[in-house]
Design an enzyme around this catalytic site. Structure first.
Site, short mmCIF file in Angstrom:
data_model
loop_
_atom_site.label_atom_id
_atom_site.label_comp_id
_atom_site.label_asym_id
_atom_site.label_seq_id
_atom_site.Cartn_x
_atom_site.Cartn_y
_atom_site.Cartn_z
N ASN A 1 -67.96 -24.86 8.67
CA ASN A 1 -67.27 -23.61 8.97
C ASN A 1 -67.34 -22.65 7.77
O ASN A 1 -66.77 -22.91 6.72
CB ASN A 1 -65.82 -23.98 9.31
CG ASN A 1 -64.97 -22.77 9.68
OD1 ASN A 1 -65.11 -21.71 9.09
ND2 ASN A 1 -64.10 -22.96 10.65
N LYS B 1 -63.98 -21.36 6.21
CA LYS B 1 -63.30 -22.32 5.34
C LYS B 1 -63.98 -22.38 3.97
O LYS B 1 -63.32 -22.49 2.95
CB LYS B 1 -63.34 -23.72 5.97
CG LYS B 1 -62.42 -23.87 7.17
CD LYS B 1 -62.41 -25.32 7.61
CE LYS B 1 -61.58 -25.51 8.85
NZ LYS B 1 -61.63 -26.89 9.32
N ASP C 1 -58.52 -31.40 7.74
CA ASP C 1 -58.33 -31.56 9.18
C ASP C 1 -57.03 -30.86 9.52
O ASP C 1 -56.06 -30.95 8.76
CB ASP C 1 -58.28 -33.03 9.58
CG ASP C 1 -58.44 -33.19 11.08
OD1 ASP C 1 -59.38 -32.61 11.65
OD2 ASP C 1 -57.59 -33.86 11.71
N SER C 2 -57.01 -30.16 10.64
CA SER C 2 -55.82 -29.37 10.94
C SER C 2 -55.57 -29.32 12.43
O SER C 2 -56.42 -29.71 13.24
CB SER C 2 -55.98 -27.96 10.38
OG SER C 2 -57.10 -27.33 10.96
N PHE D 1 -57.62 -17.10 14.96
CA PHE D 1 -58.42 -17.83 15.95
C PHE D 1 -57.51 -18.85 16.63
O PHE D 1 -56.32 -18.95 16.32
CB PHE D 1 -59.61 -18.53 15.27
CG PHE D 1 -59.19 -19.66 14.35
CD1 PHE D 1 -58.70 -19.40 13.09
CD2 PHE D 1 -59.27 -20.98 14.77
CE1 PHE D 1 -58.30 -20.43 12.24
CE2 PHE D 1 -58.88 -22.03 13.93
CZ PHE D 1 -58.39 -21.74 12.67
N GLY D 2 -58.09 -19.60 17.57
CA GLY D 2 -57.39 -20.74 18.17
C GLY D 2 -56.02 -20.39 18.74
O GLY D 2 -55.88 -19.48 19.57
N TYR D 3 -55.02 -21.11 18.25
CA TYR D 3 -53.66 -20.97 18.80
C TYR D 3 -52.85 -19.85 18.12
O TYR D 3 -51.67 -19.69 18.41
CB TYR D 3 -52.92 -22.31 18.67
CG TYR D 3 -53.61 -23.44 19.40
CD1 TYR D 3 -53.53 -23.54 20.79
CD2 TYR D 3 -54.36 -24.39 18.72
CE1 TYR D 3 -54.18 -24.56 21.48
CE2 TYR D 3 -55.02 -25.42 19.40
CZ TYR D 3 -54.92 -25.50 20.76
OH TYR D 3 -55.56 -26.51 21.44
N LYS E 1 -52.37 -14.31 5.99
CA LYS E 1 -52.48 -15.64 6.63
C LYS E 1 -52.88 -16.69 5.59
O LYS E 1 -52.30 -17.77 5.53
CB LYS E 1 -53.47 -15.59 7.79
CG LYS E 1 -53.82 -16.97 8.34
CD LYS E 1 -53.60 -17.15 9.79
CE LYS E 1 -53.82 -18.59 10.21
NZ LYS E 1 -55.04 -18.81 10.96
N ARG F 1 -53.44 -24.23 5.79
CA ARG F 1 -54.71 -24.51 5.11
C ARG F 1 -54.73 -23.93 3.70
O ARG F 1 -55.11 -24.59 2.75
CB ARG F 1 -55.88 -23.97 5.94
CG ARG F 1 -57.23 -24.43 5.46
CD ARG F 1 -58.36 -24.17 6.45
NE ARG F 1 -57.96 -23.32 7.54
CZ ARG F 1 -57.64 -23.75 8.77
NH1 ARG F 1 -57.71 -25.02 9.05
NH2 ARG F 1 -57.26 -22.91 9.70
P1 IMP Z 1 -60.28 -28.19 12.48
O1 IMP Z 1 -59.40 -28.70 11.40
O2 IMP Z 1 -61.20 -27.12 12.00
O3 IMP Z 1 -60.97 -29.28 13.24
O4 IMP Z 1 -59.34 -27.44 13.52
C1 IMP Z 1 -58.63 -28.09 14.50
C2 IMP Z 1 -58.11 -27.17 15.56
O5 IMP Z 1 -56.74 -26.87 15.25
C3 IMP Z 1 -58.77 -25.80 15.67
O6 IMP Z 1 -59.89 -25.88 16.49
C4 IMP Z 1 -57.65 -25.01 16.32
O7 IMP Z 1 -57.56 -25.32 17.67
C5 IMP Z 1 -56.41 -25.56 15.64
N1 IMP Z 1 -56.06 -24.80 14.43
C6 IMP Z 1 -56.09 -25.26 13.15
N2 IMP Z 1 -55.71 -24.32 12.29
C7 IMP Z 1 -55.44 -23.23 13.03
C8 IMP Z 1 -55.01 -21.90 12.68
O8 IMP Z 1 -54.83 -21.53 11.53
N3 IMP Z 1 -54.83 -21.06 13.72
C9 IMP Z 1 -55.05 -21.43 15.01
N4 IMP Z 1 -55.47 -22.62 15.39
C10 IMP Z 1 -55.65 -23.53 14.39
#
Ligand code: IMP
Length: 208
Positions: free
Chosen positions: A19, A22, A79-80, A162-164, A185, A191
């Site tokens: 990513n 990141k 991981d998040s 992004f995402g949620y 943010k 993160r």
């Molecule tokens: P990963 O750690 O990149 O695998 O992220 C895991 C998933 O958690 C992402 O695809 C999102 O669905 C969600 N996520 C993690 N951090 C965020 C954020 O800061 N905003 C929104 N969604 C998040």
């Protein structure tokens, strides 16, 4: 190791992510340490890693250790995800896979709002969690976990992030996470805090 502008030896850290956002964030956070941060692609490492841990810490450690063993370098990984208390902590470690990896976040977010219909405000508490792990070639492992606390709103709002982010309401800032500027943010996010926490641990341990 490689020589920097002033001829000093530069340490190198491999960040186990594909990513670009990141990578940019961690490079900014480690800017003043003189460490060079490289991606897996730049280091020529290709690995299909199965993240089958039950916690964020476990998944981040699986990634960091696997890539450290393949590269022999200092490796960072993260991981998040989102934990919603009214859903027993779901989607949690399954955040990316919730309702299918290819399902749009418009659909995922609408489904969460629907699942929480009728849940009162004080029971809509939620948090974004991030675990950052550093694996060293000598076998040492460091972990830093941080959260961003908030609650699930009643609607989707905001264009950033992004995402949620569009359904995650931050009472302290009276806005949705998707309404924050990228700078704000990074300052308050799970993160950003976990990456800065890891920087501080690595400095204390004289690794940076
Ligand atoms: P990963 O750690 O990149 O695998 O992220 C895991 C998933 O958690 C992402 O695809 C999102 O669905 C969600 N996520 C993690 N951090 C965020 C954020 O800061 N905003 C929104 N969604 C998040």
């Amino acid at each position: 190791m490689q020589r920097g502008e002033e001829g000093k030896l530069m340490k190198r850290i491999l960040f186990a992510t594909g990513n670009e956002d990141k990578l940019k964030e961690i490079r900014m956070i480690l800017k003043d340490t003189g460490v060079e941060v490289v991606s897996m692609r730049e280091a020529g490492i290709h690995a299909d890693i199965v993240e089958d841990g039950t916690t964020f810490e476990e998944n981040a450690a699986i990634k960091a250790k696997t890539v450290m063993e393949l590269s022999g370098e200092i490796v960072l990984s993260d991981d998040s995800g989102l934990e919603i208390d009214a859903l027993g902590g779901a989607p949690g470690v399954h955040s990316a896979r919730f309702m299918g990896e290819d399902t749009s976040y418009d659909i995922k977010n609408a489904a969460i709002l629907e699942k929480l219909s009728g849940v009162p405000e004080d029971k809509r508490t939620a948090r974004f969690v991030c675990a950052v792990v550093c694996a060293l070639p000598d076998g040492r492992i460091f972990t830093c976990r941080r959260t961003m606390e908030g609650r699930i709103g009643y609607e989707s709002s905001g264009e950033n992030g992004f995402g949620y982010d569009p359904i995650f309401y931050l009472p302290e800032y009276e806005c949705y996470s998707a309404q924050l500027s990228p700078e704000k943010k990074n300052e308050i996010s799970h993160r950003g805090k976990a990456l800065r926490g890891m920087r501080d641990i690595l400095k204390e341990e004289h690794i940076l």
